[in-house]
Scaffold this motif. Structure first.
Motif, short mmCIF file in Angstrom:
data_model
loop_
_atom_site.label_atom_id
_atom_site.label_comp_id
_atom_site.label_asym_id
_atom_site.label_seq_id
_atom_site.Cartn_x
_atom_site.Cartn_y
_atom_site.Cartn_z
N ASP A 169 14.02 -19.50 -2.37
CA ASP A 169 14.54 -18.33 -2.69
C ASP A 169 16.11 -18.35 -3.37
O ASP A 169 16.92 -18.86 -2.82
N ASN A 170 16.32 -17.63 -4.40
CA ASN A 170 17.67 -17.54 -4.88
C ASN A 170 18.73 -16.96 -3.88
O ASN A 170 19.72 -17.50 -4.01
N ASP A 171 18.44 -16.13 -3.02
CA ASP A 171 19.33 -15.62 -2.12
C ASP A 171 19.74 -16.67 -1.14
O ASP A 171 21.02 -16.80 -0.74
N ALA A 183 25.72 -21.78 -8.80
CA ALA A 183 25.36 -21.68 -10.31
C ALA A 183 23.78 -21.65 -10.52
O ALA A 183 23.39 -20.89 -11.40
N TRP A 184 23.03 -22.48 -9.71
CA TRP A 184 21.56 -22.35 -9.66
C TRP A 184 21.06 -21.07 -9.68
O TRP A 184 20.20 -20.62 -10.14
N ALA A 185 21.57 -20.51 -8.50
CA ALA A 185 21.05 -19.15 -8.06
C ALA A 185 21.23 -18.11 -9.13
O ALA A 185 20.53 -17.30 -9.14
N LEU A 186 22.41 -18.25 -9.75
CA LEU A 186 22.99 -17.18 -10.81
C LEU A 186 22.04 -17.49 -11.81
O LEU A 186 21.80 -16.30 -12.40
N GLN A 203 28.29 -6.49 -5.48
CA GLN A 203 27.88 -5.54 -4.53
C GLN A 203 26.54 -6.41 -3.94
O GLN A 203 26.04 -5.95 -2.86
N ASP A 204 25.90 -7.33 -4.74
CA ASP A 204 24.66 -7.86 -4.23
C ASP A 204 24.95 -8.96 -3.26
O ASP A 204 23.79 -9.47 -2.63
N ALA A 237 22.53 -9.96 -0.31
CA ALA A 237 21.85 -11.48 -0.08
C ALA A 237 22.25 -11.97 1.43
O ALA A 237 21.39 -12.46 1.95
N PHE A 238 23.27 -11.84 1.85
CA PHE A 238 23.32 -12.41 3.04
C PHE A 238 22.58 -11.41 4.05
O PHE A 238 22.12 -12.32 5.13
#
Length: 74
Positions: A2-4, A46-49, A59-60, A64-65
């Motif tokens: 997951d990107n988060d 960078a990969w997640a972005l 704000q995200d 995500a945390f």
């Protein structure tokens, strides 16, 4: 993955690497390990972005945390 999770893990690694690098500099040593961990954390962020379709805003990041903590707890 997951990107988060990638974003949160990368940010945590980067923060720990910065503190480790500061400790190494204050002791007069070369922060090789901290540099490797900082590079890995930066690559994860960078990969997640790049993989998140809408991208992340400032704000995200707290959201995500919270989502990652909710995944771990529940």
């Amino acid at each position: 993955m997951d990107n988060d999770i990638l974003l949160v893990t990368g940010l945590i690694l980067a923060v720990f690497a910065i503190t480790s690098a500061l400790r190494s500099y204050s002791d007069g040593e070369t922060p090789r390990g901290a540099a490797v961990v900082m590079l890995a954390g930066g690559a994860m962020v960078a990969w997640a972005l790049s993989q998140n379709p809408g991208g992340y805003t400032v704000q995200d990041i707290p959201r995500a945390f919270i989502r990652v903590l909710a995944m771990i707890i529940g």
